[in-house]
Motif scaffolding. Structure first.
Motif, PDB file in Angstrom:
ATOM      1  N   SER A 181       4.259  17.786   4.323  1.00 43.93           N
ATOM      2  CA  SER A 181       5.055  18.849   4.243  1.00 43.93           C
ATOM      3  C   SER A 181       6.222  19.402   4.882  1.00 43.93           C
ATOM      4  CB  SER A 181       4.297  20.153   4.395  1.00 43.93           C
ATOM      5  OG  SER A 181       4.986  21.457   4.025  1.00 43.93           O
ATOM      6  N   LEU A 182       7.251  19.762   5.344  1.00 42.79           N
ATOM      7  CA  LEU A 182       7.907  19.854   6.726  1.00 42.79           C
ATOM      8  C   LEU A 182       8.456  21.465   6.384  1.00 42.79           C
ATOM      9  CD1 LEU A 182      11.011  17.551   5.819  1.00 42.79           C
ATOM     10  CD2 LEU A 182       9.353  16.800   7.491  1.00 42.79           C
ATOM     11  N   PRO A 183       8.714  21.368   7.359  1.00 44.27           N
ATOM     12  CA  PRO A 183       9.114  23.296   7.925  1.00 44.27           C
ATOM     13  C   PRO A 183      10.050  23.974   6.957  1.00 44.27           C
ATOM     14  CG  PRO A 183       8.502  22.152   9.951  1.00 44.27           C
ATOM     15  CD  PRO A 183       9.008  21.157   8.777  1.00 44.27           C
ATOM     16  N   GLU A 184      10.655  23.328   6.810  1.00 42.19           N
ATOM     17  CA  GLU A 184      11.733  23.539   6.180  1.00 42.19           C
ATOM     18  C   GLU A 184      11.411  23.067   4.022  1.00 42.19           C
ATOM     19  OE1 GLU A 184      13.589  22.362   9.582  1.00 42.19           O
ATOM     20  OE2 GLU A 184      12.546  21.138   7.887  1.00 42.19           O
ATOM     21  N   LEU A 185      10.396  22.373   3.747  1.00 48.45           N
ATOM     22  CA  LEU A 185      10.501  22.546   2.521  1.00 48.45           C
ATOM     23  C   LEU A 185       8.937  21.652   2.267  1.00 48.45           C
ATOM     24  CD1 LEU A 185      12.197  22.089  -0.273  1.00 48.45           C
ATOM     25  CD2 LEU A 185      12.507  19.201   0.213  1.00 48.45           C
ATOM     26  N   ALA A 186       8.363  21.884   1.057  1.00 43.27           N
ATOM     27  CA  ALA A 186       6.555  21.541   1.126  1.00 43.27           C
ATOM     28  C   ALA A 186       7.203  20.790   0.035  1.00 43.27           C
ATOM     29  CB  ALA A 186       5.897  22.854   0.692  1.00 43.27           C
ATOM     30  N   ARG A 187       7.366  20.662  -1.109  1.00 43.05           N
ATOM     31  CA  ARG A 187       8.172  19.726  -2.349  1.00 43.05           C
ATOM     32  C   ARG A 187       9.054  19.663  -2.950  1.00 43.05           C
ATOM     33  NH1 ARG A 187       4.917  22.957  -7.100  1.00 43.05           N
ATOM     34  NH2 ARG A 187       5.962  21.408  -8.445  1.00 43.05           N
ATOM     35  N   ALA A 192       0.999  -0.955  -0.009  1.00 41.55           N
ATOM     36  CA  ALA A 192      -0.106   0.339   0.214  1.00 41.55           C
ATOM     37  C   ALA A 192       0.625   1.147   0.024  1.00 41.55           C
ATOM     38  CB  ALA A 192      -1.163   0.075   1.273  1.00 41.55           C
ATOM     39  N   ALA A 193       0.752   2.104  -0.570  1.00 41.96           N
ATOM     40  CA  ALA A 193       1.374   3.432  -0.788  1.00 41.96           C
ATOM     41  C   ALA A 193       1.506   3.999   0.422  1.00 41.96           C
ATOM     42  CB  ALA A 193       0.527   4.681  -1.730  1.00 41.96           C
ATOM     43  N   GLY A 194       2.698   4.287   0.512  1.00 39.86           N
ATOM     44  CA  GLY A 194       3.332   5.040   2.243  1.00 39.86           C
ATOM     45  C   GLY A 194       2.987   6.825   1.767  1.00 39.86           C
ATOM     46  N   LEU A 195       3.757   7.211   2.926  1.00 41.48           N
ATOM     47  CA  LEU A 195       4.234   8.505   2.993  1.00 41.48           C
ATOM     48  C   LEU A 195       5.703   8.716   2.690  1.00 41.48           C
ATOM     49  CD1 LEU A 195       1.396   9.550   5.473  1.00 41.48           C
ATOM     50  CD2 LEU A 195       1.377  10.310   3.109  1.00 41.48           C
ATOM     51  N   ARG A 196       6.210   9.960   2.399  1.00 42.85           N
ATOM     52  CA  ARG A 196       7.839  10.348   2.244  1.00 42.85           C
ATOM     53  C   ARG A 196       7.559  12.286   2.417  1.00 42.85           C
ATOM     54  NH1 ARG A 196       9.045  13.233  -2.004  1.00 42.85           N
ATOM     55  NH2 ARG A 196       8.255  12.769  -4.191  1.00 42.85           N
ATOM     56  N   THR A 197       9.010  12.367   2.656  1.00 40.81           N
ATOM     57  CA  THR A 197       9.092  13.888   2.983  1.00 40.81           C
ATOM     58  C   THR A 197       9.681  13.897   1.367  1.00 40.81           C
ATOM     59  OG1 THR A 197      11.812  13.562   2.764  1.00 40.81           O
ATOM     60  CG2 THR A 197      10.630  12.796   4.676  1.00 40.81           C
ATOM     61  N   PRO A 198       9.224  15.740   1.395  1.00 38.16           N
ATOM     62  CA  PRO A 198       9.739  15.752  -0.135  1.00 38.16           C
ATOM     63  C   PRO A 198      11.877  15.722  -0.314  1.00 38.16           C
ATOM     64  CG  PRO A 198       8.885  18.344   1.566  1.00 38.16           C
ATOM     65  CD  PRO A 198       9.431  16.952   2.103  1.00 38.16           C
ATOM     66  N   PHE A 199      12.115  15.311  -1.121  1.00 37.56           N
ATOM     67  CA  PHE A 199      13.193  15.325  -0.741  1.00 37.56           C
ATOM     68  C   PHE A 199      13.898  16.668  -1.658  1.00 37.56           C
ATOM     69  CE2 PHE A 199      13.147  10.425  -2.961  1.00 37.56           C
ATOM     70  CZ  PHE A 199      12.894  10.211  -1.808  1.00 37.56           C
ATOM     71  N   GLY A 200      14.822  17.029  -1.136  1.00 37.07           N
ATOM     72  CA  GLY A 200      16.346  18.608  -0.934  1.00 37.07           C
ATOM     73  C   GLY A 200      17.562  18.108  -1.479  1.00 37.07           C
ATOM     74  N   ARG A 201      17.083  18.993  -2.246  1.00 37.85           N
ATOM     75  CA  ARG A 201      18.935  18.916  -2.582  1.00 37.85           C
ATOM     76  C   ARG A 201      19.733  18.964  -1.842  1.00 37.85           C
ATOM     77  NH1 ARG A 201      17.448  24.110  -6.827  1.00 37.85           N
ATOM     78  NH2 ARG A 201      16.096  22.889  -7.938  1.00 37.85           N
ATOM     79  N   GLY A 202      20.887  18.341  -2.471  1.00 38.19           N
ATOM     80  CA  GLY A 202      22.309  18.030  -1.362  1.00 38.19           C
ATOM     81  C   GLY A 202      22.920  19.699  -0.387  1.00 38.19           C
ATOM     82  N   GLY A 203      22.949  19.768   0.502  1.00 37.31           N
ATOM     83  CA  GLY A 203      23.456  20.794   1.397  1.00 37.31           C
ATOM     84  C   GLY A 203      22.273  21.565   1.561  1.00 37.31           C
ATOM     85  N   GLY A 204      21.145  21.532   0.911  1.00 36.63           N
ATOM     86  CA  GLY A 204      19.883  22.374   0.498  1.00 36.63           C
ATOM     87  C   GLY A 204      18.989  22.386   1.812  1.00 36.63           C
TER      88      GLY A 204
END
Length: 421
Positions: A214-220, A11-23
């Motif tokens: 969504s995380l405080p630092e990154l939404a997508r 079943a489909a789960g959840l993930r964080t937005p994927f952030g750029r290295g050093g971002g």
């Protein structure tokens, strides 16, 4: 026919937005970045088992799964264990969990994380032994010795995540494979552009909205580029083979350094009934774990063995697969593996499959973009690929099938066969 005596579902789960290295996500570590994903999924249902992994070693923990679970302040009675198989880590967690269903374990939460921005620095084995031996005899002398350490005493990421046996990175190896299979720079850039456009469209159309928290630092996701173009990709210089004039792999047609965490559900029928109504889920019919000689076949070519074997075992051909979710470590890797599995001589000689598997439809591959655009946090990619494939397959008619394929460092790979139910 299925590998399993009783139906197994993903079943489909959840993930964080994927952030750029050093971002935006670089201040996290693999444990702290996993916690919000696991907390969000545990709000959907409490699992009976938790399986989690990360690839880049950290001496701060020995069982990241248990550390994540307890840091998330969830039920301490739920057992947790860790797993690692390079880029296939969280897909392998899925297979392990599938084999453990039943007898009180109806629902398992699996996944993984990687914060590639923060690799740990380590002492070489010789330096570590010298210091530990000294600490056992004379702690003061050992502390003094610490102050005299030089860069030679450390394992430094001067070549990124190079293979230990060969001393070369995955990109170095992939350059060899691209040349061996005559994969052109133009073809790689074309695939990379498709990946970015599809990922951007997927975000704009809302496909990822219920897959990503969504995380405080990154939404997508930070990596997909709406502004990229064929011209911009063509202008990039080779990232690995910079000297021969024949290098074709660039930062633009490779998966980027990425931070992220992702989860997925593994369940039997009783476990599925505990998930929120309408959660996309499909049947895990079978899987294949394959390995090749990385010195002769290419470091990332194991899927070209696993895919034909898995399909032949079920008397299926390429046209029977409605969806292909293929991890894009490099655009060249996707192109080379598909070139291999569509070469009957290769399939016969290497995979040992005599059957004619038919034509391959590129339009069915990664319809919402892949790792070149979305990013590739090693430990999270398997769960991201699987959850994305589950949702994509959920939109197709009952009985539709998907193949999810991931290459892994060390000449290994994992492949899953899914079916819409």
């Amino acid at each position: 026919m299925s590998r399993f005596a009783k139906p197994v579902f993903l079943a489909a789960g959840l993930r964080t937005p994927f952030g750029r290295g050093g971002g935006a996500l670089a201040a996290y570590d693999a444990v702290s970045l996993s916690v919000p994903v696991v907390q969000a999924m545990a709000q959907q249902a409490e699992p009976d088992l938790f399986v989690w992994g990360t690839v880049i070693p950290n001496l701060g923990w020995s069982n990241i799964a248990r550390e994540v679970w307890l840091d998330a302040k969830l039920n301490p009675s739920v057992p947790a264990f860790s797993i690692v198989l390079a880029c296939s880590t969280s897909m392998t967690a899925t297979f392990a969990a599938a084999g453990m269903l039943g007898a009180g374990a109806d629902l398992t939460l699996v996944g993984g994380a990687e914060v590639m921005s923060r690799p740990s620095l380590a002492l070489t084995a010789a330096s570590s032994k010298r210091l530990t031996d000294l600490f056992a005899k004379d702690a003061a002398a050992a502390l003094a010795e610490l102050q005299s350490l030089t860069p030679r005493d450390f394992v430094l990421p001067t070549k990124g995540w190079a293979n230990r046996i060969t001393g070369r990175t995955m990109g170095d190896h992939m350059e060899e494979t691209a040349k061996a299979w005559n994969i052109s720079r133009a073809a790689q850039d074309e695939w990379a552009l498709k990946s970015h456009r599809r990922a951007v469209d997927g975000w704009n159309d809302g496909f990822f909205d219920n897959l990503v928290i969504s995380l405080p630092e990154l939404a997508r996701d930070a990596n997909p580029r709406a502004d990229t173009s064929a011209e911009r990709l063509a202008a990039l210089k080779p990232a690995f083979d910079r000297d021969s004039g024949l290098g074709s792999i660039t930062a633009g047609n490779s998966s980027p350094i990425t931070d992220g965490a992702a989860g997925c559900w593994v369940a039997n029928e009783a476990g599925v009934s505990r998930l929120p109504t309408g959660t996309p889920h499909v049947r895990l019919v079978d899987y294949e774990v394959s390995a090749v000689d990385l010195h002769t076949e290419g470091l990332l070519m194991a899927p070209s063995y696993g895919i034909p074997r898995l399909l032949a075992r079920h008397q299926l051909a390429y046209p029977d697969i409605a969806l292909w979710e293929i991890h894009e470590a490099f655009a060249a890797q996707v192109l080379a593996n598909v070139a291999a599995i569509t070469d009957p001589d290769w399939v016969r000689a290497k995979a040992g499959v005599e059957e004619d598997l038919g034509p391959f439809d590129w339009d069915r591959v990664n319809p919402m973009g892949g790792s070149v655009a979305i990013g590739h946090p090693f430990g999270a990619t398997g769960a991201r690929d699987l959850s994305q494939a589950v949702k994509e397959l959920w939109a197709l008619p009952v009985g539709s099938r998907a193949i999810v394929s991931i290459c892994a460092d060390g000449g290994q790979g994992t492949v899953a066969l899914l079916e819409r139910v």
